[in-house]
Design a protein around this motif. Structure first.
Motif, PDB file in Angstrom:
ATOM      1  N   ARG A 123      -6.693   3.975  -3.931  1.00 27.63           N
ATOM      2  CA  ARG A 123      -7.010   3.581  -2.212  1.00 27.63           C
ATOM      3  C   ARG A 123      -8.292   3.974  -1.852  1.00 27.63           C
ATOM      4  NH1 ARG A 123      -4.873   1.640   1.767  1.00 27.63           N
ATOM      5  NH2 ARG A 123      -4.505   3.132   4.155  1.00 27.63           N
ATOM      6  N   ILE A 124      -9.646   3.688  -2.006  1.00 23.34           N
ATOM      7  CA  ILE A 124     -10.531   3.650  -1.955  1.00 23.34           C
ATOM      8  C   ILE A 124     -10.609   3.217  -0.544  1.00 23.34           C
ATOM      9  CG2 ILE A 124     -13.437   3.488  -2.571  1.00 23.34           C
ATOM     10  CD1 ILE A 124     -12.272   3.347  -5.595  1.00 23.34           C
ATOM     11  N   THR A 125     -11.999   3.802  -0.301  1.00 20.51           N
ATOM     12  CA  THR A 125     -12.066   3.606   1.492  1.00 20.51           C
ATOM     13  C   THR A 125     -13.089   2.262   1.417  1.00 20.51           C
ATOM     14  OG1 THR A 125     -12.150   5.744   2.355  1.00 20.51           O
ATOM     15  CG2 THR A 125     -13.522   3.634   3.374  1.00 20.51           C
ATOM     16  N   MET A 126     -13.848   2.034   0.539  1.00 19.03           N
ATOM     17  CA  MET A 126     -13.821   0.608   0.638  1.00 19.03           C
ATOM     18  C   MET A 126     -13.441  -0.687   0.104  1.00 19.03           C
ATOM     19  SD  MET A 126     -17.054  -0.159  -2.290  1.00 19.03           S
ATOM     20  CE  MET A 126     -15.221  -0.770  -3.916  1.00 19.03           C
ATOM     21  N   HIS A 127     -12.439  -0.628  -0.680  1.00 11.16           N
ATOM     22  CA  HIS A 127     -11.358  -2.128  -0.919  1.00 11.16           C
ATOM     23  C   HIS A 127     -10.735  -1.668   0.311  1.00 11.16           C
ATOM     24  CE1 HIS A 127     -11.961  -0.829  -5.530  1.00 11.16           C
ATOM     25  NE2 HIS A 127     -12.592  -1.056  -4.858  1.00 11.16           N
ATOM     26  N   VAL A 128     -10.318  -0.800   1.583  1.00 16.65           N
ATOM     27  CA  VAL A 128      -9.461  -0.996   2.057  1.00 16.65           C
ATOM     28  C   VAL A 128     -10.651  -1.716   3.181  1.00 16.65           C
ATOM     29  CG1 VAL A 128      -8.541   0.079   4.576  1.00 16.65           C
ATOM     30  CG2 VAL A 128      -8.281   1.607   2.437  1.00 16.65           C
ATOM     31  N   ARG A 129     -11.618  -1.193   3.964  1.00 18.63           N
ATOM     32  CA  ARG A 129     -12.870  -2.289   4.850  1.00 18.63           C
ATOM     33  C   ARG A 129     -13.035  -3.859   4.165  1.00 18.63           C
ATOM     34  NH1 ARG A 129     -17.198   2.217   4.800  1.00 18.63           N
ATOM     35  NH2 ARG A 129     -16.345   4.059   5.638  1.00 18.63           N
ATOM     36  N   ALA A 130     -12.907  -4.002   2.884  1.00 16.10           N
ATOM     37  CA  ALA A 130     -12.743  -5.120   2.016  1.00 16.10           C
ATOM     38  C   ALA A 130     -11.194  -5.826   2.806  1.00 16.10           C
ATOM     39  CB  ALA A 130     -12.602  -5.039   0.772  1.00 16.10           C
TER      40      ALA A 130
ATOM     41  N   GLU B  28       0.657  -1.248  -0.346  1.00 14.93           N
ATOM     42  CA  GLU B  28      -0.363  -0.565   0.203  1.00 14.93           C
ATOM     43  C   GLU B  28       0.908   1.021   0.021  1.00 14.93           C
ATOM     44  OE1 GLU B  28      -3.439  -0.054   2.317  1.00 14.93           O
ATOM     45  OE2 GLU B  28      -2.191  -1.608   3.930  1.00 14.93           O
ATOM     46  N   ASP B  29       0.797   2.148  -0.537  1.00 19.28           N
ATOM     47  CA  ASP B  29       0.646   3.565  -0.248  1.00 19.28           C
ATOM     48  C   ASP B  29      -0.163   4.957  -0.485  1.00 19.28           C
ATOM     49  OD1 ASP B  29       0.054   4.059  -2.998  1.00 19.28           O
ATOM     50  OD2 ASP B  29       2.052   3.759  -4.007  1.00 19.28           O
ATOM     51  N   ALA B  30      -0.053   5.615  -0.847  1.00 20.49           N
ATOM     52  CA  ALA B  30      -0.889   7.100  -0.333  1.00 20.49           C
ATOM     53  C   ALA B  30      -1.569   6.866  -1.024  1.00 20.49           C
ATOM     54  CB  ALA B  30      -0.659   8.372  -0.016  1.00 20.49           C
ATOM     55  N   ARG B  31      -1.583   6.120  -2.622  1.00 19.31           N
ATOM     56  CA  ARG B  31      -2.454   7.074  -3.718  1.00 19.31           C
ATOM     57  C   ARG B  31      -3.136   5.318  -4.361  1.00 19.31           C
ATOM     58  NH1 ARG B  31       1.073   8.349  -8.144  1.00 19.31           N
ATOM     59  NH2 ARG B  31       0.838   6.153  -8.422  1.00 19.31           N
ATOM     60  N   ARG B  32      -2.952   3.770  -4.221  1.00 17.08           N
ATOM     61  CA  ARG B  32      -3.478   2.903  -4.306  1.00 17.08           C
ATOM     62  C   ARG B  32      -2.927   1.266  -4.039  1.00 17.08           C
ATOM     63  NH1 ARG B  32       1.168   3.608  -8.650  1.00 17.08           N
ATOM     64  NH2 ARG B  32       2.571   2.625  -8.099  1.00 17.08           N
ATOM     65  N   THR B  33      -3.378   0.415  -2.938  1.00 14.67           N
ATOM     66  CA  THR B  33      -3.256  -0.907  -2.959  1.00 14.67           C
ATOM     67  C   THR B  33      -2.948  -1.729  -4.132  1.00 14.67           C
ATOM     68  OG1 THR B  33      -4.725  -0.382  -0.962  1.00 14.67           O
ATOM     69  CG2 THR B  33      -4.470  -2.593  -1.435  1.00 14.67           C
ATOM     70  N   VAL B  34      -2.104  -2.405  -4.234  1.00 17.79           N
ATOM     71  CA  VAL B  34      -1.858  -3.587  -4.822  1.00 17.79           C
ATOM     72  C   VAL B  34      -1.332  -4.719  -4.349  1.00 17.79           C
ATOM     73  CG1 VAL B  34       0.505  -4.592  -6.880  1.00 17.79           C
ATOM     74  CG2 VAL B  34       0.398  -1.799  -5.943  1.00 17.79           C
ATOM     75  N   VAL B  35      -2.356  -5.455  -5.308  1.00 18.89           N
ATOM     76  CA  VAL B  35      -2.276  -7.184  -4.651  1.00 18.89           C
ATOM     77  C   VAL B  35      -1.595  -7.662  -5.571  1.00 18.89           C
ATOM     78  CG1 VAL B  35      -4.134  -9.358  -3.911  1.00 18.89           C
ATOM     79  CG2 VAL B  35      -4.584  -6.846  -3.202  1.00 18.89           C
ATOM     80  N   PHE B  36      -0.936  -9.334  -4.975  1.00 16.09           N
ATOM     81  CA  PHE B  36      -0.460  -9.797  -6.120  1.00 16.09           C
ATOM     82  C   PHE B  36      -1.163 -11.570  -5.520  1.00 16.09           C
ATOM     83  CE2 PHE B  36       2.641  -7.341  -4.952  1.00 16.09           C
ATOM     84  CZ  PHE B  36       3.654  -6.600  -6.062  1.00 16.09           C
ATOM     85  N   THR B  37      -2.136 -11.835  -7.172  1.00 15.80           N
ATOM     86  CA  THR B  37      -2.533 -13.043  -7.194  1.00 15.80           C
ATOM     87  C   THR B  37      -1.684 -14.054  -8.158  1.00 15.80           C
ATOM     88  OG1 THR B  37      -4.141 -11.892  -9.261  1.00 15.80           O
ATOM     89  CG2 THR B  37      -4.529 -11.717  -6.522  1.00 15.80           C
ATOM     90  N   ARG B  38      -2.907 -15.572  -7.786  1.00 15.84           N
ATOM     91  CA  ARG B  38      -1.414 -16.179  -9.046  1.00 15.84           C
ATOM     92  C   ARG B  38      -3.082 -15.697 -10.606  1.00 15.84           C
ATOM     93  NH1 ARG B  38      -0.845 -21.170  -5.724  1.00 15.84           N
ATOM     94  NH2 ARG B  38       1.054 -20.927  -4.231  1.00 15.84           N
ATOM     95  N   ALA B  39      -2.465 -16.133 -11.605  1.00 13.65           N
ATOM     96  CA  ALA B  39      -3.356 -16.386 -13.003  1.00 13.65           C
ATOM     97  C   ALA B  39      -3.176 -18.008 -13.435  1.00 13.65           C
ATOM     98  CB  ALA B  39      -2.721 -15.136 -13.074  1.00 13.65           C
ATOM     99  N   SER B  40      -3.740 -18.105 -13.285  1.00 13.22           N
ATOM    100  CA  SER B  40      -3.416 -19.927 -14.208  1.00 13.22           C
ATOM    101  C   SER B  40      -3.388 -19.629 -15.429  1.00 13.22           C
ATOM    102  CB  SER B  40      -4.411 -20.340 -13.959  1.00 13.22           C
ATOM    103  OG  SER B  40      -5.041 -20.831 -12.314  1.00 13.22           O
ATOM    104  N   ARG B  41      -2.155 -20.694 -16.132  1.00 13.13           N
ATOM    105  CA  ARG B  41      -1.709 -20.404 -17.250  1.00 13.13           C
ATOM    106  C   ARG B  41      -2.567 -21.782 -17.819  1.00 13.13           C
ATOM    107  NH1 ARG B  41       4.660 -20.826 -18.087  1.00 13.13           N
ATOM    108  NH2 ARG B  41       4.600 -19.676 -15.975  1.00 13.13           N
ATOM    109  N   GLU B  42      -3.083 -21.451 -19.508  1.00 12.10           N
ATOM    110  CA  GLU B  42      -3.655 -23.041 -19.399  1.00 12.10           C
ATOM    111  C   GLU B  42      -1.871 -24.283 -19.669  1.00 12.10           C
ATOM    112  OE1 GLU B  42      -4.291 -22.500 -23.672  1.00 12.10           O
ATOM    113  OE2 GLU B  42      -4.880 -21.108 -24.008  1.00 12.10           O
ATOM    114  N   SER B  43      -1.387 -24.414 -19.577  1.00 16.17           N
ATOM    115  CA  SER B  43      -0.515 -24.881 -19.042  1.00 16.17           C
ATOM    116  C   SER B  43      -0.380 -26.286 -17.563  1.00 16.17           C
ATOM    117  CB  SER B  43       1.580 -25.004 -19.498  1.00 16.17           C
ATOM    118  OG  SER B  43       1.371 -23.588 -18.615  1.00 16.17           O
TER     119      SER B  43
END
Length: 117
Positions: free
Chosen positions: A101-108, A74-89
């Motif tokens: 960085r929106i209050t709704m996302h922070v609460r979630a 997180e920083d003052a402007r945004r939140t970065v979430v690292f997720t797994r993205a599946s490949r066809e292989s």
């Protein structure tokens, strides 16, 4: 003929250098490595021989690099979430998803962390 004296390394360790990784502090070595310090500089900084530092870093470098791409940042402007993205292989990539960085996302995210704990 060109001189390559700068590439020659001394095989014998300097006096007073440790040949054991027992006294190395992993968070400090990890921070130096991820900041771009070379193995010889790390070895000099921590007072161990180069081959000890080389083996120490080699055993841990993949975990350190992978840990750098996990979790939530997180920083003052945004939140970065690292997720797994599946490949066809059948494999997967770790991809960043940037959220404003929106209050709704922070609460979630706080709710999600509360459920996981």
């Amino acid at each position: 003929m060109t001189k390559i004296a700068h590439m020659v390394t001394d095989i014998r360790p300097r006096a007073n250098l440790s040949t054991s990784p027992a006294l190395l502090k992993e968070p400090a070595v990890r921070a130096g490595f991820l900041a771009g310090m070379s193995i010889p500089r790390l070895a000099d900084a921590f007072g161990v021989t180069r081959y000890v530092m080389k083996d120490y870093v080699a055993a841990r470098r993949e975990q350190w690099r992978a840990a750098d791409k996990r979790g939530i940042r997180e920083d003052a402007r945004r939140t970065v979430v690292f997720t797994r993205a599946s490949r066809e292989s059948g494999g997967y990539d770790i991809r960043p998803i940037s959220l404003p960085r929106i209050t709704m996302h922070v609460r979630a995210l706080d709710e999600r962390a509360g459920r996981a704990a």
